[in-house]
Design a protein around this motif. Structure first.
Motif, PDB file in Angstrom:
ATOM      1  N   GLY A   4       0.519  -1.322   0.166  1.00  0.00           N
ATOM      2  CA  GLY A   4      -0.078  -0.066   0.050  1.00  0.00           C
ATOM      3  C   GLY A   4       0.799   1.232   0.102  1.00  0.00           C
ATOM      4  O   GLY A   4       2.121   1.222  -0.360  1.00  0.00           O
ATOM      5  N   ASP A   5       0.113   2.422   0.454  1.00  0.00           N
ATOM      6  CA  ASP A   5       0.894   3.597   0.689  1.00  0.00           C
ATOM      7  C   ASP A   5       1.220   4.161   2.049  1.00  0.00           C
ATOM      8  O   ASP A   5       1.549   5.402   2.184  1.00  0.00           O
ATOM      9  CB  ASP A   5       0.175   4.760  -0.349  1.00  0.00           C
ATOM     10  N   ASP A   6       1.153   3.325   2.814  1.00  0.00           N
ATOM     11  CA  ASP A   6       1.512   3.582   4.322  1.00  0.00           C
ATOM     12  C   ASP A   6       3.005   3.962   4.335  1.00  0.00           C
ATOM     13  O   ASP A   6       3.115   4.653   5.246  1.00  0.00           O
ATOM     14  CB  ASP A   6       0.807   2.393   5.122  1.00  0.00           C
ATOM     15  N   PHE A   7       3.718   3.278   4.031  1.00  0.00           N
ATOM     16  CA  PHE A   7       5.028   3.571   3.936  1.00  0.00           C
ATOM     17  C   PHE A   7       5.836   3.795   2.912  1.00  0.00           C
ATOM     18  O   PHE A   7       5.568   3.281   1.624  1.00  0.00           O
ATOM     19  CB  PHE A   7       5.829   2.343   4.540  1.00  0.00           C
ATOM     20  N   THR A   8       6.559   4.997   3.170  1.00  0.00           N
ATOM     21  CA  THR A   8       7.707   5.194   1.658  1.00  0.00           C
ATOM     22  C   THR A   8       8.867   4.530   1.501  1.00  0.00           C
ATOM     23  O   THR A   8       9.173   3.586   2.653  1.00  0.00           O
ATOM     24  CB  THR A   8       7.941   6.863   1.945  1.00  0.00           C
TER      25      THR A   8
ATOM     26  N   GLY B  83      33.324  -3.762   5.655  1.00  0.00           N
ATOM     27  CA  GLY B  83      32.586  -4.985   6.530  1.00  0.00           C
ATOM     28  C   GLY B  83      31.067  -4.885   6.431  1.00  0.00           C
ATOM     29  O   GLY B  83      30.602  -3.718   6.022  1.00  0.00           O
ATOM     30  N   ILE B  84      30.582  -5.788   6.883  1.00  0.00           N
ATOM     31  CA  ILE B  84      28.956  -6.011   7.119  1.00  0.00           C
ATOM     32  C   ILE B  84      28.412  -4.585   7.755  1.00  0.00           C
ATOM     33  O   ILE B  84      27.321  -3.820   7.303  1.00  0.00           O
ATOM     34  CB  ILE B  84      28.186  -7.174   7.658  1.00  0.00           C
ATOM     35  N   GLY B  85      28.878  -4.233   8.687  1.00  0.00           N
ATOM     36  CA  GLY B  85      28.462  -3.066   9.513  1.00  0.00           C
ATOM     37  C   GLY B  85      28.712  -1.902   8.835  1.00  0.00           C
ATOM     38  O   GLY B  85      27.675  -0.927   8.773  1.00  0.00           O
ATOM     39  N   GLN B  86      30.012  -1.688   8.351  1.00  0.00           N
ATOM     40  CA  GLN B  86      30.006  -0.482   7.586  1.00  0.00           C
ATOM     41  C   GLN B  86      29.102  -0.171   6.249  1.00  0.00           C
ATOM     42  O   GLN B  86      28.700   0.753   6.129  1.00  0.00           O
ATOM     43  CB  GLN B  86      31.619  -0.369   7.210  1.00  0.00           C
ATOM     44  N   MET B  87      28.791  -1.495   5.770  1.00  0.00           N
ATOM     45  CA  MET B  87      27.851  -1.460   4.453  1.00  0.00           C
ATOM     46  C   MET B  87      26.494  -0.778   4.999  1.00  0.00           C
ATOM     47  O   MET B  87      25.962   0.162   4.092  1.00  0.00           O
ATOM     48  CB  MET B  87      27.845  -2.876   3.932  1.00  0.00           C
ATOM     49  N   MET B  88      26.211  -1.236   6.127  1.00  0.00           N
ATOM     50  CA  MET B  88      24.828  -0.982   6.572  1.00  0.00           C
ATOM     51  C   MET B  88      24.794   0.581   6.835  1.00  0.00           C
ATOM     52  O   MET B  88      23.860   1.136   6.644  1.00  0.00           O
ATOM     53  CB  MET B  88      24.432  -1.670   7.827  1.00  0.00           C
ATOM     54  N   GLU B  89      25.801   1.013   7.647  1.00  0.00           N
ATOM     55  CA  GLU B  89      25.915   2.380   8.113  1.00  0.00           C
ATOM     56  C   GLU B  89      25.870   3.357   6.894  1.00  0.00           C
ATOM     57  O   GLU B  89      25.338   4.372   6.800  1.00  0.00           O
ATOM     58  CB  GLU B  89      27.098   2.517   8.881  1.00  0.00           C
ATOM     59  N   MET B  90      26.561   2.830   5.761  1.00  0.00           N
ATOM     60  CA  MET B  90      26.709   3.515   4.702  1.00  0.00           C
ATOM     61  C   MET B  90      25.238   3.703   3.878  1.00  0.00           C
ATOM     62  O   MET B  90      24.816   4.886   3.188  1.00  0.00           O
ATOM     63  CB  MET B  90      27.730   3.282   3.367  1.00  0.00           C
ATOM     64  N   GLY B  91      24.579   2.530   4.037  1.00  0.00           N
ATOM     65  CA  GLY B  91      23.237   2.505   3.161  1.00  0.00           C
ATOM     66  C   GLY B  91      22.296   3.581   4.224  1.00  0.00           C
ATOM     67  O   GLY B  91      21.545   4.127   3.545  1.00  0.00           O
TER      68      GLY B  91
ATOM     69  N   GLN C 153      23.236   6.253   5.867  1.00  0.00           N
ATOM     70  CA  GLN C 153      23.763   7.661   5.583  1.00  0.00           C
ATOM     71  C   GLN C 153      23.136   7.953   4.084  1.00  0.00           C
ATOM     72  O   GLN C 153      22.831   9.207   3.965  1.00  0.00           O
ATOM     73  CB  GLN C 153      25.189   7.999   5.473  1.00  0.00           C
ATOM     74  N   MET C 154      23.159   7.151   3.077  1.00  0.00           N
ATOM     75  CA  MET C 154      22.648   7.375   1.767  1.00  0.00           C
ATOM     76  C   MET C 154      21.012   7.114   1.615  1.00  0.00           C
ATOM     77  O   MET C 154      20.441   7.112   0.420  1.00  0.00           O
ATOM     78  CB  MET C 154      23.378   6.715   0.713  1.00  0.00           C
ATOM     79  N   PHE C 155      20.308   7.124   2.712  1.00  0.00           N
ATOM     80  CA  PHE C 155      18.809   6.495   2.649  1.00  0.00           C
ATOM     81  C   PHE C 155      18.591   5.396   1.712  1.00  0.00           C
ATOM     82  O   PHE C 155      17.555   5.165   1.121  1.00  0.00           O
ATOM     83  CB  PHE C 155      18.251   7.706   2.254  1.00  0.00           C
ATOM     84  N   ARG C 156      19.819   4.338   1.748  1.00  0.00           N
ATOM     85  CA  ARG C 156      19.362   3.240   0.986  1.00  0.00           C
ATOM     86  C   ARG C 156      18.879   2.025   2.007  1.00  0.00           C
ATOM     87  O   ARG C 156      19.618   1.442   2.627  1.00  0.00           O
ATOM     88  CB  ARG C 156      20.612   2.685   0.272  1.00  0.00           C
ATOM     89  N   ILE C 157      17.705   1.985   2.386  1.00  0.00           N
ATOM     90  CA  ILE C 157      16.917   0.968   3.081  1.00  0.00           C
ATOM     91  C   ILE C 157      17.179  -0.247   2.871  1.00  0.00           C
ATOM     92  O   ILE C 157      17.611  -1.246   3.414  1.00  0.00           O
ATOM     93  CB  ILE C 157      15.708   1.557   3.513  1.00  0.00           C
ATOM     94  N   ASP C 158      17.328  -0.525   1.330  1.00  0.00           N
ATOM     95  CA  ASP C 158      17.377  -1.797   0.894  1.00  0.00           C
ATOM     96  C   ASP C 158      18.758  -2.470   1.087  1.00  0.00           C
ATOM     97  O   ASP C 158      18.915  -3.684   1.533  1.00  0.00           O
ATOM     98  CB  ASP C 158      16.983  -1.817  -0.613  1.00  0.00           C
ATOM     99  N   THR C 159      19.982  -1.741   1.068  1.00  0.00           N
ATOM    100  CA  THR C 159      20.984  -1.872   1.336  1.00  0.00           C
ATOM    101  C   THR C 159      21.325  -2.502   3.184  1.00  0.00           C
ATOM    102  O   THR C 159      21.916  -3.205   3.264  1.00  0.00           O
ATOM    103  CB  THR C 159      22.379  -0.824   1.107  1.00  0.00           C
TER     104      THR C 159
END
Length: 252
Positions: free
Chosen positions: A28-32, A204-212, A214-220
């Motif tokens: 739906g449209d509840d979440f962006t 590292g995995i944690g750094q990849m998540m942190e960069m995601g 910061q870049m608003f890449r919730i998929d990452t």
């Protein structure tokens, strides 16, 4: 009695329900997309990271730190646990401090270690080693303390050297509880490593998540979350498998 098929499908029930709820929430449209991305976007991000080689680099960095830090921490924990159980002097001198420090979560040491060691590899190895050290040391101490005094008296009667007592009596008698301590230490070390990489790391995995983040890449970020859980589960199951193979004699 449940069938084999039911036994295999039952563990998939909860992940399936979570996936269904996730799909329903993102339909739906509840979440962006900046708040909650659909599963297909996470899968696309995973394929993208895999194809570029970035994911492999992050995994290699994290697992290398984990294996080295865990090896150091668990080795020291094994030796210290034996000394703590076998030496009254070591127990009186270091026992209270050991019992106090082990109550402090490893994550609480992150700011202090960053100040002392900076954000280089030494910091991450130190926090992983600390996370592994205490569960292994405690399990080893309790296991050695639980060895029958009669066995130790027999070893003394035969005048076995300390080395032979260690390898012929102490280590074989303490395998099951020590393996449990290793499994717990490995799990904690993995969790703490990802947290440390979130705070300060170049890869590292944690750094990849942190960069995601910061870049608003919730998929990452979701790729990192999923991989963290899957790797932790695989590590735990690997130690469980080793435990079953090494202690087959218990079932005899």
């Amino acid at each position: 009695m449940r069938s084999t098929l039911q036994q295999r499908l039952l563990p998939l029930l909860v992940p399936g329900l979570i996936l269904a709820a996730w799909l329903a929430a993102t339909s739906g449209d509840d979440f962006t997309a900046q708040v909650l991305v659909p599963p297909v976007a996470v899968l696309d991000s995973f394929n993208e990271l895999l194809a570029s080689g970035e994911l492999a680099d992050h995994l290699r960095a994290s697992l290398s730190r984990l294996l080295l830090g865990f090896g150091i921490g668990s080795g020291l924990g094994l030796g210290f646990g034996i000394l703590l159980a076998r030496s009254a002097l070591v127990n009186d001198f270091a026992g209270p401090f050991f019992q106090a420090v082990r109550q402090v979560p490893s994550i609480a040491f992150l700011p202090m270690l960053i100040l002392l060691l900076g954000v280089d590899e030494g910091f991450k190895l130190a926090i992983v080693a600390k996370a592994a050290f205490f569960p292994v040391a405690l399990a080893t101490h309790d296991a050695v303390k639980g060895i029958s005094k009669g066995w130790l008296e027999v070893a003394a009667i035969y005048r076995l050297s300390p080395i032979r007592v260690l390898f012929r009596l102490i280590l074989p008698a303490t395998v099951p509880p020590v393996l449990t301590g290793l499994r717990l230490g490995l799990t904690r070390a993995w969790i703490v490593l990802v947290a440390a990489e979130l705070m300060a790391a170049e890869n590292g995995i944690g750094q990849m998540m942190e960069m995601g983040r910061q870049m608003f890449r919730i998929d990452t970020v979701m790729v990192g979350v999923a991989l963290t859980g899957l790797i932790g589960f695989a590590l735990d199951q690997g130690v469980r498998l080793a435990e079953r193979r090494l202690v087959r004699w218990k079932a005899v």
